[in-house]
Design a protein around this motif. Sequence first.
Motif, short mmCIF file in Angstrom:
data_model
loop_
_atom_site.label_atom_id
_atom_site.label_comp_id
_atom_site.label_asym_id
_atom_site.label_seq_id
_atom_site.Cartn_x
_atom_site.Cartn_y
_atom_site.Cartn_z
N SER A 175 92.28 64.92 21.51
CA SER A 175 91.58 65.78 20.54
C SER A 175 90.08 65.48 20.49
O SER A 175 89.40 65.89 19.56
N VAL A 204 91.65 65.52 12.68
CA VAL A 204 91.50 65.57 14.14
C VAL A 204 91.13 64.23 14.76
O VAL A 204 91.65 63.85 15.81
N LYS A 244 87.68 68.51 20.13
CA LYS A 244 87.72 69.07 18.77
C LYS A 244 86.93 68.16 17.82
O LYS A 244 86.20 68.63 16.96
#
Length: 512
Positions: free
Chosen positions: A16, A194, A19
């Motif tokens: 991730s 995230v 992100k």
Amino acid sequence: MSKIPESSPPAQADPSRWKALVFIALAQLMVVLDATIVNIALPSAQQDLGISDGNRQWVITAYALAFGGLLLFGGRVADLWGRKRTFVVGLIGFAAASALGGAATGEATMLGARALQGAFGALLAPAALSLLAVMFTDAKERAKAFGIYGAIAGGGGAVGLILGGFLTEYLNWRWTFFVNIPFAIVAALGAYFVIREPAGGRNRSPLDIPGVVLSTLGLVSLVYGFTRAESDGWSDPTTIGLFVGAVLLLGAFALVESRVKSPLLPLRVVTDRNRGGVYLSLGLAVIAMFGLFLFLTYYLQVVKGYSPVKTGFAFLPMIAGMITGSTQIGTRLMTRVPPRFLMGPGFLTAGLGMLLLTQLEIGSSYAGLILPAQLLLGLGMGTAFMPAMSLATHGVDPRDAGVASAMVNTSQQVGGAIGTALLNTIAASATTAYLVDHAAGATTPAAQKLLQLQGMVEGYSAAIWWAVGILVASATIALTLINTGKPGTGAVAASGSRAGAGDEVKIPVIAH
């Protein structure tokens, strides 16, 4: 040491991470915007809140002192608490302080809100950068991530001028504070869900309280000294006292750090040749940049008669240049050439743009002079900033990434304070000298007004010549002190640090 292939991310890379970059970049944009957006709103806020002319500088200074003074502490807190937790706390605190500032009904509330913004910004900025330092471990990916981050760090201040102009002119000065709240909420929620901070990166050593006190007081004294020098002169007793105090406090801080078991700032972080070269060259370059923002803003608004919004848009070429230099030139070349061959030519290119601006006159053409100068400045700074921030935590143990990141913020913050005070003093002296020399010839009101404008432009030109010299010095330092090779080719090891994530993949890490 094993070397991870540059063509593919390491197996343990956070899925991730891209992100996470969005939310980290959003938070960084908010902090950088705030450095300039409030400048545009200050005249309106001063009138509404009844802040005196003598105290209005404290709206800017309160933020600068808290931010600059607490940066090293904030970086160490990020290493101790964990970067994700520090990042989220910083965002929530910054949003609350912004809400307080936007709702302020008097001078005391406004100044308190600005100090709180600075304090939480000092938590947020090093945590954001050190998160990138430990999440991106592949050379090419890191170059892209830091290119985006570098573009925001370099161009965000100019974006703040545009946004501040719009909000002040079409809504209300209070929105220059309220606009931070959605930024902070989105970034905090995104970070919470995230970001996955790599394990084993915390530094759980006891906090160095004497180091915290001495570094905070020393940095506050230094930053405030330059602020006082701008308003009260370099020979003012208080100004001199602040500088003497800063030297004594920071000297005592260095002595303490060399002797305590768990220092706030391990001296190996700053004594490494490459990191020291980055901190010094970047701090000098920021001196030149802050002076330019100040002079060009006044030139466009006072001499050329631009509105706040039009002034903000006039800075767009510089933003475009920074984004191009950082995300295209810097990112593409960072994995192919040694950092000094991006930083040195980058600072020299920016110096060339600054050199064009020494030719400023009252009737100078925007398209013919200011536009090409801004493009060169943006391209040069964007190209230099990205590898500089990437190299700033090169070879640092991951557990020291927060405080190493904070050092870059500190060099920029102190550089900004020096730039505003030093170059403004040079400009004011040159303006005064010009007015004295030519006062006899201005016998009518129109001639006197023209003389005032000519004196201002003469002062700007004199100060910009100094900025040119400072950028040449930045380039020289980068080319001579920084000697690490290109990423992935056996970079020079950091002295005194244990092998960490940056060493394992043999690529530099970033800090801001």
